[in-house]
Design a protein around this motif. Sequence first.
Motif, short mmCIF file in Angstrom:
data_model
loop_
_atom_site.label_atom_id
_atom_site.label_comp_id
_atom_site.label_asym_id
_atom_site.label_seq_id
_atom_site.Cartn_x
_atom_site.Cartn_y
_atom_site.Cartn_z
N GLU A 104 0.83 -1.19 0.00
CA GLU A 104 0.00 0.00 0.00
C GLU A 104 0.88 1.26 0.00
O GLU A 104 1.87 1.34 0.73
N LYS A 105 0.49 2.24 -0.81
CA LYS A 105 1.22 3.52 -0.93
C LYS A 105 2.65 3.32 -1.40
O LYS A 105 3.54 4.10 -1.09
N CYS A 106 2.90 2.26 -2.17
CA CYS A 106 4.23 1.97 -2.69
C CYS A 106 4.51 2.89 -3.88
O CYS A 106 3.82 2.82 -4.88
N LYS A 107 5.53 3.76 -3.75
CA LYS A 107 5.81 4.74 -4.80
C LYS A 107 7.20 4.63 -5.40
O LYS A 107 7.49 5.21 -6.44
N LEU A 108 8.10 3.91 -4.73
CA LEU A 108 9.49 3.83 -5.19
C LEU A 108 9.99 2.40 -5.09
O LEU A 108 9.91 1.77 -4.04
N LEU A 109 10.54 1.90 -6.19
CA LEU A 109 11.19 0.60 -6.21
C LEU A 109 12.57 0.76 -6.82
O LEU A 109 12.70 1.13 -7.99
N ALA A 110 13.61 0.53 -6.04
CA ALA A 110 14.99 0.62 -6.52
C ALA A 110 15.65 -0.74 -6.34
O ALA A 110 15.78 -1.21 -5.21
N THR A 111 16.05 -1.38 -7.42
CA THR A 111 16.56 -2.74 -7.34
C THR A 111 17.45 -3.07 -8.53
O THR A 111 17.36 -2.42 -9.57
N HIS A 112 18.28 -4.08 -8.36
CA HIS A 112 19.11 -4.60 -9.45
C HIS A 112 18.34 -5.55 -10.35
O HIS A 112 18.91 -6.09 -11.30
N ASP A 113 17.08 -5.80 -10.04
CA ASP A 113 16.29 -6.68 -10.89
C ASP A 113 16.22 -6.12 -12.31
O ASP A 113 16.30 -4.91 -12.51
N ASP A 114 16.02 -7.01 -13.29
CA ASP A 114 15.97 -6.55 -14.67
C ASP A 114 14.55 -6.12 -15.06
O ASP A 114 13.62 -6.15 -14.25
N TYR A 115 14.40 -5.75 -16.32
CA TYR A 115 13.14 -5.18 -16.81
C TYR A 115 11.98 -6.17 -16.76
O TYR A 115 10.81 -5.76 -16.79
N SER A 116 12.28 -7.46 -16.65
CA SER A 116 11.20 -8.46 -16.58
C SER A 116 10.33 -8.25 -15.36
O SER A 116 9.19 -8.72 -15.30
N TRP A 181 21.82 -9.39 -6.56
CA TRP A 181 22.32 -9.73 -7.89
C TRP A 181 23.11 -8.55 -8.44
O TRP A 181 22.71 -7.40 -8.25
N PRO A 182 24.26 -8.76 -9.10
CA PRO A 182 24.92 -10.04 -9.44
C PRO A 182 25.95 -10.48 -8.43
O PRO A 182 26.62 -11.49 -8.63
N TRP A 183 26.10 -9.70 -7.34
CA TRP A 183 27.18 -9.98 -6.39
C TRP A 183 26.99 -11.31 -5.68
O TRP A 183 27.96 -11.90 -5.21
N LYS A 184 25.73 -11.79 -5.58
CA LYS A 184 25.51 -13.07 -4.91
C LYS A 184 26.15 -14.22 -5.70
O LYS A 184 26.34 -15.31 -5.16
N TYR A 185 26.49 -13.97 -6.97
CA TYR A 185 27.23 -14.95 -7.79
C TYR A 185 28.71 -14.59 -7.88
O TYR A 185 29.58 -15.46 -7.74
N LEU A 186 29.00 -13.32 -8.12
CA LEU A 186 30.38 -12.90 -8.41
C LEU A 186 31.27 -12.90 -7.17
O LEU A 186 32.44 -13.27 -7.25
N VAL A 187 30.75 -12.45 -6.03
CA VAL A 187 31.60 -12.34 -4.82
C VAL A 187 32.00 -13.72 -4.28
O VAL A 187 33.19 -13.93 -4.01
N PRO A 188 31.07 -14.67 -4.07
CA PRO A 188 31.51 -16.00 -3.59
C PRO A 188 32.52 -16.66 -4.52
O PRO A 188 33.46 -17.33 -4.07
N TRP A 189 32.33 -16.47 -5.82
CA TRP A 189 33.25 -17.02 -6.82
C TRP A 189 34.64 -16.41 -6.65
O TRP A 189 35.66 -17.13 -6.60
N MET A 190 34.71 -15.08 -6.53
CA MET A 190 36.00 -14.42 -6.36
C MET A 190 36.59 -14.71 -4.98
O MET A 190 37.81 -14.83 -4.82
N ARG A 191 35.74 -14.82 -3.98
CA ARG A 191 36.21 -15.12 -2.62
C ARG A 191 36.90 -16.47 -2.59
O ARG A 191 37.97 -16.62 -1.99
N GLN A 192 36.31 -17.45 -3.24
CA GLN A 192 36.92 -18.78 -3.32
C GLN A 192 38.28 -18.71 -4.01
O GLN A 192 39.24 -19.37 -3.57
N ASP A 193 38.37 -17.91 -5.05
CA ASP A 193 39.64 -17.77 -5.79
C ASP A 193 40.71 -17.11 -4.91
O ASP A 193 41.86 -17.55 -4.89
#
Length: 495
Positions: A104-116, A181-193
């Motif tokens: 209710e009264k939602c006026k702003l959505l800021a996210t890394h989600d794509d256009y879908s 997103w996308p850090w939930k994929y990129l950071v663990p991958w780089m952390r492991q490296d």
Amino acid sequence: MQMNPVSKLALWLILLGSVLVSFAELDYGHCERVVKKWADSSSSSREEHVINKDKRSLQDLLFFLHVPRTGGRTYFHCFLRKLYDSSEECPRSYDKLHFNPRKEKCKLLATHDDYSLMAKLPRERTSVMTIVRDPIARVLSTYEFSVEVAARFLVHPNLTSATRMSGRIRKNNVISTLDIWPWKYLVPWMRQDLFARRDARKLKGVVIIEDDNPYDMEEMLMPLHKYLDTPTAHDIIHNGATFQIAGLTNNSYLSEAHEVRHCVQRYKSLGQPVLQVAKRRLDSMLYVGLTEEHRESASLFANVVGSQVLSQVVPSNATAKTKTTKSESGSGKSEIQNGTSEVALSKMDVKSGNMTVKTLMEVYEGCISHLRKSQGTRRVNSLKRIYPANFTRGTRTRVPNEVIEQIKSLNSLDVELYKYAKEIFAKEHELVSKNLVLTSKRSIVDLPNELRSVFGEMNDEKLWKFVSLALMLLLLFLFFLFVNARRRKTSKVKI
């Protein structure tokens, strides 16, 4: 006639080649149909309605489609959170399965989600904004940020300990970079490296790193040229802006997104329909900013988006509430302390109806200076753990030209989209500049009318008498100054 073994082998190879070519042609044909079907559905009459309506009018909901590493976090904290109250923010979809856009009264959505995500939003009542960045700079920044955040975990003795700690943070309902997103994929991958390379250095004993190029420091971290050619980079990073604006990331809500993206990555020519969809969507947006045109973009945002939000504010005597924010990595104390005065000031101004485009820009400038300082400090502290690797604007000059060309080639769709975004930006900037000039001219023309309203409803005779009296008083004042100056001069001569 009996064939010799060599002839048989050659015949089998020809037949095998023919079969493979047939399969390839069949696969290309399938991909072509998949991409065309998606592109046609993305150009439906419903989307055309959004494109053809007055895109410059702010609708009920503002969807900030935040392309990573474009400076969007600055816009969110220093613009959007100054204009919108926390109660007006939609829940961001860090877990898309739990996302509820119907708050209710939602006026702003800021996210890394794509256009879908637009499939879940009230399309006709939603305005979209985004920021686009030069693909080379965006890819380099993505690599640097992946390393920077992953390096924070090196305080732990091993990877198992680091993984457990990040799990505990997320259980405490703290928003972590690992949730986004996308850090939930990129950071663990780089952390492991990073942990693997640190363990290898320990086994070797003393390791002397002579190379001062942080993008090619094999002993310390994954070299940039290898990073660019990994399956993860191909799937998430390359042409990332185009796929995000087209709604085709690996975080998409569309069931066909994976297949369409896979086909485009496999057959370069099939990228054109996707690029055209992304361009059309930029055309339909309320605001398109450019990272490289920082000041002009901020001014354009304030005049296009900020002015419309401010015009909707109903003045009230409500007391401003200072709002704290949780850092993406779970510890934003310095940011909260540095930004408190700006948040309180802007909230007070907005609620009282005193905020203007000019004051919004002043608050923005004050906010970004604090935000950049805290981000810079954090960056330095993170990279200390992988010394001598360090990323600055100056170090980017050490990236070889062949690597730069590699980035351009791998991000050819983004290169074209960025050019198109610059054209849109130039047109919008010119339009807003013209409107500001016209507004200034009207203000000058309307000045006598404004004076009339200040002094009440005067008829022409009374107004003329008032102006005459004011001129007479001004002349008397100037005469007094003249006489006084003459007296001083005379006294000096007598002495």
